[in-house]
Write a protein that holds these residues in place. Structure first.
Motif, PDB file in Angstrom:
ATOM      1  N   GLN A 241       0.686  -1.649   0.024  1.00  0.00           N
ATOM      2  CA  GLN A 241       0.102   0.053   0.330  1.00  0.00           C
ATOM      3  C   GLN A 241       1.027   0.741   0.015  1.00  0.00           C
ATOM      4  O   GLN A 241       1.971   0.965   1.078  1.00  0.00           O
ATOM      5  CB  GLN A 241      -1.019   0.156   1.742  1.00  0.00           C
ATOM      6  CG  GLN A 241      -1.683   1.134   1.108  1.00  0.00           C
ATOM      7  CD  GLN A 241      -2.223   1.246   2.775  1.00  0.00           C
ATOM      8  OE1 GLN A 241      -2.792   0.499   3.015  1.00  0.00           O
ATOM      9  NE2 GLN A 241      -1.865   2.928   3.872  1.00  0.00           N
ATOM     10  N   GLN A 242       0.289   2.347  -0.549  1.00  0.00           N
ATOM     11  CA  GLN A 242       1.571   3.823  -0.755  1.00  0.00           C
ATOM     12  C   GLN A 242       1.114   4.113   0.818  1.00  0.00           C
ATOM     13  O   GLN A 242      -0.236   3.979   1.656  1.00  0.00           O
ATOM     14  CB  GLN A 242       1.117   4.559  -1.829  1.00  0.00           C
ATOM     15  CG  GLN A 242      -0.486   5.165  -1.888  1.00  0.00           C
ATOM     16  CD  GLN A 242      -0.457   5.741  -2.533  1.00  0.00           C
ATOM     17  OE1 GLN A 242       0.239   6.813  -2.875  1.00  0.00           O
ATOM     18  NE2 GLN A 242      -1.488   5.987  -4.179  1.00  0.00           N
ATOM     19  N   LEU A 248      -6.581   8.203   5.049  1.00  0.00           N
ATOM     20  CA  LEU A 248      -7.493   7.010   5.505  1.00  0.00           C
ATOM     21  C   LEU A 248      -8.363   7.319   6.427  1.00  0.00           C
ATOM     22  O   LEU A 248      -8.845   7.346   5.549  1.00  0.00           O
ATOM     23  CB  LEU A 248      -6.275   6.459   6.001  1.00  0.00           C
ATOM     24  CG  LEU A 248      -5.355   4.716   4.848  1.00  0.00           C
ATOM     25  CD1 LEU A 248      -3.946   3.955   5.175  1.00  0.00           C
ATOM     26  CD2 LEU A 248      -5.954   4.531   3.470  1.00  0.00           C
ATOM     27  N   GLY A 249      -8.465   6.988   7.289  1.00  0.00           N
ATOM     28  CA  GLY A 249      -9.248   7.285   8.605  1.00  0.00           C
ATOM     29  C   GLY A 249      -9.682   5.549   8.656  1.00  0.00           C
ATOM     30  O   GLY A 249     -10.881   5.359   9.182  1.00  0.00           O
ATOM     31  N   PHE A 250      -9.003   4.865   8.482  1.00  0.00           N
ATOM     32  CA  PHE A 250      -9.653   3.259   8.926  1.00  0.00           C
ATOM     33  C   PHE A 250      -7.877   2.165   9.048  1.00  0.00           C
ATOM     34  O   PHE A 250      -6.840   3.092   8.369  1.00  0.00           O
ATOM     35  CB  PHE A 250     -10.021   2.945   7.732  1.00  0.00           C
ATOM     36  CG  PHE A 250      -9.898   2.487   6.542  1.00  0.00           C
ATOM     37  CD1 PHE A 250      -9.510   1.901   5.648  1.00  0.00           C
ATOM     38  CD2 PHE A 250      -9.971   3.795   5.216  1.00  0.00           C
ATOM     39  CE1 PHE A 250      -8.770   1.849   4.585  1.00  0.00           C
ATOM     40  CE2 PHE A 250      -9.617   3.896   4.061  1.00  0.00           C
ATOM     41  CZ  PHE A 250      -9.086   2.417   3.482  1.00  0.00           C
ATOM     42  N   ASP A 251      -8.071   1.653   9.503  1.00  0.00           N
ATOM     43  CA  ASP A 251      -7.201   0.507   9.931  1.00  0.00           C
ATOM     44  C   ASP A 251      -7.090  -0.200   7.993  1.00  0.00           C
ATOM     45  O   ASP A 251      -7.876  -1.474   8.129  1.00  0.00           O
ATOM     46  CB  ASP A 251      -7.033   0.090  11.061  1.00  0.00           C
ATOM     47  CG  ASP A 251      -6.025  -1.208  11.454  1.00  0.00           C
ATOM     48  OD1 ASP A 251      -4.975  -1.096  10.089  1.00  0.00           O
ATOM     49  OD2 ASP A 251      -5.695  -1.371  12.124  1.00  0.00           O
ATOM     50  N   ALA A 252      -6.078   0.193   7.224  1.00  0.00           N
ATOM     51  CA  ALA A 252      -6.457  -1.271   6.031  1.00  0.00           C
ATOM     52  C   ALA A 252      -6.425  -2.620   6.610  1.00  0.00           C
ATOM     53  O   ALA A 252      -6.514  -3.252   5.750  1.00  0.00           O
ATOM     54  CB  ALA A 252      -5.621  -0.513   4.917  1.00  0.00           C
ATOM     55  N   ALA A 253      -5.077  -2.598   7.183  1.00  0.00           N
ATOM     56  CA  ALA A 253      -4.659  -4.156   7.626  1.00  0.00           C
ATOM     57  C   ALA A 253      -5.204  -4.715   7.941  1.00  0.00           C
ATOM     58  O   ALA A 253      -5.716  -5.853   7.790  1.00  0.00           O
ATOM     59  CB  ALA A 253      -3.546  -4.066   8.714  1.00  0.00           C
ATOM     60  N   LEU A 263      -0.923 -12.380   6.069  1.00  0.00           N
ATOM     61  CA  LEU A 263      -1.052 -11.590   6.037  1.00  0.00           C
ATOM     62  C   LEU A 263       0.353 -11.384   6.427  1.00  0.00           C
ATOM     63  O   LEU A 263       0.872 -11.005   7.332  1.00  0.00           O
ATOM     64  CB  LEU A 263      -2.030 -11.083   6.349  1.00  0.00           C
ATOM     65  CG  LEU A 263      -1.949  -8.799   5.791  1.00  0.00           C
ATOM     66  CD1 LEU A 263      -2.202  -9.333   4.249  1.00  0.00           C
ATOM     67  CD2 LEU A 263      -3.409  -8.186   6.594  1.00  0.00           C
ATOM     68  N   THR A 264       1.124 -10.743   5.324  1.00  0.00           N
ATOM     69  CA  THR A 264       1.962  -9.196   4.986  1.00  0.00           C
ATOM     70  C   THR A 264       1.609  -8.264   5.241  1.00  0.00           C
ATOM     71  O   THR A 264       1.124  -8.353   3.546  1.00  0.00           O
ATOM     72  CB  THR A 264       3.238  -9.690   4.191  1.00  0.00           C
ATOM     73  OG1 THR A 264       3.785 -11.275   5.097  1.00  0.00           O
ATOM     74  CG2 THR A 264       4.349  -8.924   4.417  1.00  0.00           C
ATOM     75  N   HIS A 265       1.130  -7.213   5.724  1.00  0.00           N
ATOM     76  CA  HIS A 265       0.875  -5.903   4.814  1.00  0.00           C
ATOM     77  C   HIS A 265       1.622  -4.651   5.036  1.00  0.00           C
ATOM     78  O   HIS A 265       2.719  -4.554   6.286  1.00  0.00           O
ATOM     79  CB  HIS A 265      -0.596  -5.483   6.101  1.00  0.00           C
ATOM     80  CG  HIS A 265      -0.816  -3.820   5.165  1.00  0.00           C
ATOM     81  ND1 HIS A 265      -0.290  -3.129   5.063  1.00  0.00           N
ATOM     82  CD2 HIS A 265      -2.112  -4.207   4.327  1.00  0.00           C
ATOM     83  CE1 HIS A 265      -1.496  -2.042   5.002  1.00  0.00           C
ATOM     84  NE2 HIS A 265      -2.548  -2.550   4.365  1.00  0.00           N
ATOM     85  N   GLN A 266       2.233  -4.202   4.135  1.00  0.00           N
ATOM     86  CA  GLN A 266       3.708  -3.255   3.761  1.00  0.00           C
ATOM     87  C   GLN A 266       3.212  -1.869   3.227  1.00  0.00           C
ATOM     88  O   GLN A 266       2.838  -1.398   2.511  1.00  0.00           O
ATOM     89  CB  GLN A 266       4.348  -3.804   3.255  1.00  0.00           C
ATOM     90  CG  GLN A 266       6.139  -3.278   2.873  1.00  0.00           C
ATOM     91  CD  GLN A 266       7.100  -4.276   1.930  1.00  0.00           C
ATOM     92  OE1 GLN A 266       6.584  -5.325   2.013  1.00  0.00           O
ATOM     93  NE2 GLN A 266       8.085  -3.535   1.611  1.00  0.00           N
ATOM     94  N   THR A 267       3.900  -0.810   3.505  1.00  0.00           N
ATOM     95  CA  THR A 267       3.243   0.084   3.239  1.00  0.00           C
ATOM     96  C   THR A 267       4.719   0.874   2.320  1.00  0.00           C
ATOM     97  O   THR A 267       5.862   0.708   2.683  1.00  0.00           O
ATOM     98  CB  THR A 267       3.502   1.661   4.245  1.00  0.00           C
ATOM     99  OG1 THR A 267       2.369   1.077   5.228  1.00  0.00           O
ATOM    100  CG2 THR A 267       3.457   2.453   3.690  1.00  0.00           C
ATOM    101  N   ILE A 268       4.702   1.631   1.505  1.00  0.00           N
ATOM    102  CA  ILE A 268       5.906   1.730   0.494  1.00  0.00           C
ATOM    103  C   ILE A 268       5.480   3.528   0.515  1.00  0.00           C
ATOM    104  O   ILE A 268       4.594   3.464  -0.419  1.00  0.00           O
ATOM    105  CB  ILE A 268       5.690   0.753  -0.761  1.00  0.00           C
ATOM    106  CG1 ILE A 268       6.351  -0.189  -1.160  1.00  0.00           C
ATOM    107  CG2 ILE A 268       7.005   1.838  -1.432  1.00  0.00           C
ATOM    108  CD1 ILE A 268       6.192  -1.350  -1.973  1.00  0.00           C
ATOM    109  N   SER A 269       7.033   4.080   0.307  1.00  0.00           N
ATOM    110  CA  SER A 269       7.086   5.396  -0.176  1.00  0.00           C
ATOM    111  C   SER A 269       7.044   5.887  -1.130  1.00  0.00           C
ATOM    112  O   SER A 269       7.717   5.866  -1.948  1.00  0.00           O
ATOM    113  CB  SER A 269       7.559   6.122   0.894  1.00  0.00           C
ATOM    114  OG  SER A 269       7.378   6.082   2.255  1.00  0.00           O
TER     115      SER A 269
END
Length: 292
Positions: A241-242, A248-253, A263-269
Motif C-alpha cells: 500500500q502506498q 485513510l481514516g481506517f485501518d487498512a491492515a 497476511l503481510t501488509h507493507q507500506t511503500i513510499s
C-alpha cells in the motif's frame, strides 16, 4: 510499434467464452502471473517482470477489455465481473501448462487476483495485492467529502450510456488525469509508455466502464456472499500500500486481515503506480512472498 517488455515473447491465448488475451511470457521456473491496473496495460510490469524472469516464468496478460486483449460486449452484466475475469486468468495459466501459480495484481488487476484466490484456491499458491482494498471494503470506507477522491468509481457505476459518452468525448483528458494525479514521480511513466496507455484506454472506453460498473454491482454481491459464508484467502497474501498517511481514516491492515489470515501488509513510499515508481521494493516484496 507498441512498447513491449524486453526479452518477453508475445502470444494470443483463448480463454473463456472464446475471448482471446494478449500475453507476454518470459523467463523460466515456477510461474507467477502479473495483472495490471487502470488506466494501464501489462506494460506496467516491465521492470518487475524483467527482474523476476531471472528465476520464474513470468506471465503478463492484458485483462479482458484492456490493452490488446479482446473486448466483448457486456450483454449480461457479468462479462466484466471479477469472477469472469479471474476465470480467464486460471484458463490462461492452464493453456500455458500451469495448474498452480503465484498471482500478483495492481489496482483493477488486484481485484481480479483476489477473486481468483477466493474462487480458485487450488490454483493460486501465493497472492499479492498492490494498492487497493477488496471491493466490499472499498465501498464501505468511501463516504462524505473524502469519497470525492473516488469520483470515477461513482461515474462509471451509472447505467450504460452517459458514462461512456462523457468519457469517450474526452478520453485522453480523463485517463491522463489519473496517470498524472496518482503518480508521485511522473518520470516513472515515460512519454512513450504514457502514450501507449492513453491509446489503449481510448480504444477501450466501453469495456473499462463495464469493468467498473461490475464493481458497483455483481462484484459486491460476490464479496458479500463470501463474507457471509466465511470464505477467506487461505494462501500466503502480501499487500503493498502506498503511504496514504492520515487520509485513510481506517485501518487498512485490519480490513485485509478479515480476508487473509496469513497476511503481510507493507507500506511503500511512492505513488499509486508502485511497480513503475518503486520496482525494486515491489520485486523484493514479491520474492519474499514467493518464498513463503
Amino acid at each position: 510499434m507498441e512498447p513491449r517488455i524486453t526479452g518477453f515473447d508475445y502470444q494470443r491465448v483463448t480463454v473463456g467464452e472464446g475471448v482471446t488475451l494478449n500475453v507476454a511470457v518470459g523467463g523460466s521456473g515456477s510461474p507467477i502471473v502479473l495483472l495490471h491496473g487502470f488506466p494501464q496495460t501489462h506494460l506496467m510490469w516491465r521492470h518487475v517482470a524483467a527482474d523476476l524472469a531471472a528465476d520464474h516464468t513470468v506471465i503478463c496478460p492484458d485483462l479482458r477489455g484492456y490493452g490488446a486483449s479482446d473486448k466483448p460486449a457486456d450483454t449480461d452484466g457479468v462479462t466484466y465481473a471479477k469472477r469472469t475475469m479471474a476465470a480467464d486468468i486460471v484458463a490462461l495459466a492452464r493453456a500455458l501448462g500451469y495448474e498452480r501459480f503465484a498471482l500478483a495484481g495492481h489496482d483493477r488487476g488486484a481485484l481480479v487476483a483476489i477473486r481468483a484466490g477466493l474462487d480458485h484456491p487450488e490454483a493460486v499458491t501465493q497472492l499479492a495485492s498492490l494498492d487497493v482494498l477488496p471491493t466490499l471494503d472499498m465501498w464501505d470506507v468511501l463516504h462524505g467529502p473524502t469519497a470525492a477522491v473516488g469520483f470515477h468509481l461513482y461515474l462509471m457505476a451509472q447505467p450504460p450510456g452517459l458514462p461512456e459518452q462523457l468519457i469517450g468525448a474526452s478520453a485522453d483528458a480523463f485517463f491522463g488525469y489519473f496517470l498524472d494525479l496518482w503518480a508521485r514521480n511522473p518520470e516513472a511513466i515515460p512519454a512513450e509508455v504514457r502514450a501507449a496507455y492513453l491509446r489503449a484506454s481510448r480504444e477501450a472506453v466501453t469495456s473499462i466502464v463495464a469493468d467498473y460498473r461490475a464493481s458497483a454491482g455483481v462484484d459486491v454481491a460476490h464479496d458479500r456472499a463470501d463474507r457471509a459464508a466465511g470464505n477467506r484467502l487461505g494462501m500466503p497474501v502480501t499487500v503493498l500500500q502506498q503511504d496514504w498517511g492520515g487520509a485513510l481514516g481506517f485501518d487498512a491492515a485490519a480490513l485485509w486481515r478479515e480476508w487473509a489470515p496469513d497476511l503481510t501488509h507493507q507500506t511503500i513510499s511512492c505513488g499509486h503506480f508502485m511497480a513503475e515508481e518503486a520496482p525494486a521494493e515491489v520485486v523484493k516484496a514479491l520474492r519474499s512472498l514467493l518464498a513463503r
